[in-house]
Design a protein around this motif. Structure first.
Motif, PDB file in Angstrom:
ATOM      1  N   MET A   1      -3.910   7.290  -2.122  1.00  0.00           N
ATOM      2  CA  MET A   1      -4.870   6.651  -1.227  1.00  0.00           C
ATOM      3  C   MET A   1      -4.320   6.538   0.186  1.00  0.00           C
ATOM      4  SD  MET A   1      -6.325   3.642  -3.725  1.00  0.00           S
ATOM      5  CE  MET A   1      -7.375   3.001  -2.435  1.00  0.00           C
ATOM      6  N   VAL A   2      -3.034   6.161   0.301  1.00  0.00           N
ATOM      7  CA  VAL A   2      -2.426   6.023   1.626  1.00  0.00           C
ATOM      8  C   VAL A   2      -2.392   7.370   2.340  1.00  0.00           C
ATOM      9  CG1 VAL A   2      -0.276   5.505   2.837  1.00  0.00           C
ATOM     10  CG2 VAL A   2      -1.065   4.006   1.004  1.00  0.00           C
ATOM     11  N   LYS A   3      -2.021   8.426   1.606  1.00  0.00           N
ATOM     12  CA  LYS A   3      -1.994   9.760   2.214  1.00  0.00           C
ATOM     13  C   LYS A   3      -3.397  10.205   2.638  1.00  0.00           C
ATOM     14  CE  LYS A   3       2.129  11.377  -0.219  1.00  0.00           C
ATOM     15  NZ  LYS A   3       2.662  12.331  -1.219  1.00  0.00           N
ATOM     16  N   THR A   4      -4.393   9.859   1.827  1.00  0.00           N
ATOM     17  CA  THR A   4      -5.765  10.222   2.177  1.00  0.00           C
ATOM     18  C   THR A   4      -6.217   9.522   3.451  1.00  0.00           C
ATOM     19  OG1 THR A   4      -6.273  10.523  -0.181  1.00  0.00           O
ATOM     20  CG2 THR A   4      -8.125  10.283   1.344  1.00  0.00           C
ATOM     21  N   VAL A   5      -5.925   8.218   3.547  1.00  0.00           N
ATOM     22  CA  VAL A   5      -6.294   7.463   4.755  1.00  0.00           C
ATOM     23  C   VAL A   5      -5.557   8.000   5.975  1.00  0.00           C
ATOM     24  CG1 VAL A   5      -6.219   5.193   5.845  1.00  0.00           C
ATOM     25  CG2 VAL A   5      -6.888   5.394   3.452  1.00  0.00           C
TER      26      VAL A   5
END
Length: 221
Positions: free
Chosen positions: A44-48
């Protein structure tokens, strides 16, 4: 969008301050980051982060596109100036947010490494004391223990050097954080100034529209 980025930047700065100082909140912050790095958290962090990079690139392209109009029109219109300033502010806020996120990740990593090194140093010190107390054995055992003690002492010195290095890196990260906070205050001042200029440009556009409509009415009459 800008309000959301300012909120995100303030939250990241607060989290960095919590990680820098040894307080009860620091343990809670470390636990929260540990849980965030488990499961789907990293994805999720990488996607954001990837989304923010794409939006950052889009803002940069919009700024470049607006500046190209200077060559065509000779000067920017008030609307283009406001849009360029807004895109520049958004790009700056997103860049600072990504940089603070990287600092938070590195601080968490260094704090965990420092704790691990301290535990290893304590274990090595206990082993060294145990070996020193066991020197009353045979000569061969004493020689082996002495070698083990020297090896453990070297490890302790190595751990101390690593601890000093990590402490220096933490101080550098703290200095970078303070600099970013000052820049964030400057951006907030710039944002308020841009809002005032935007209101002034809108008033000018409204007055121009009123003049044009008044002149059209005169021509019709």
């Amino acid at each position: 969008m800008i309000q959301l980025l300012f909120t995100l930047l303030a939250a990241e700065a607060a989290l960095v301050l919590v990680l820098l100082f040894r307080t009860p909140f620091r343990r809670l912050a470390l636990l929260a980051i540990d849980r965030a790095k488990r499961g789907r958290g990293p994805v999720m962090v990488k996607t954001v982060a990837a989304t923010m990079l794409v939006v950052l690139g889009s803002s940069g392209y919009s700024i470049a596109k607006i500046r190209r109009r200077v060559g065509d029109l000779g000067q920017l219109t008030p609307t283009d100036q406001v849009l360029a300033s807004r895109h520049l502010l958004e790009a700056s806020l997103m860049g600072y947010s990504l940089f603070l996120g990287l600092i938070i990740d590195r601080l968490h990593h260094y704090i965990r490494e420092l704790r691990t090194m301290k535990k290893n140093m304590e274990a090595a010190t206990k082993q060294s004391r145990t070996l020193e107390e066991a020197k009353h054995g045979s000569v061969e055992e004493i020689q082996q223990y002495q070698k083990e003690i020297s090896r453990l002492n070297e490890q302790v010195q190595e751990f101390k050097r690593l601890s000093e290095t990590k402490t220096g890196e933490l101080k550098t990260a703290e200095a970078n954080t303070l600099a970013l906070q000052k820049q964030s205050e400057g951006l907030l001042t710039e944002y308020e100034r841009l809002i005032a200029e935007n209101e002034e440009f809108r008033n000018q556009l409204q007055s121009m529209d009123l003049r044009l409509s008044h002149s059209d009415n005169k021509k019709n009459t």
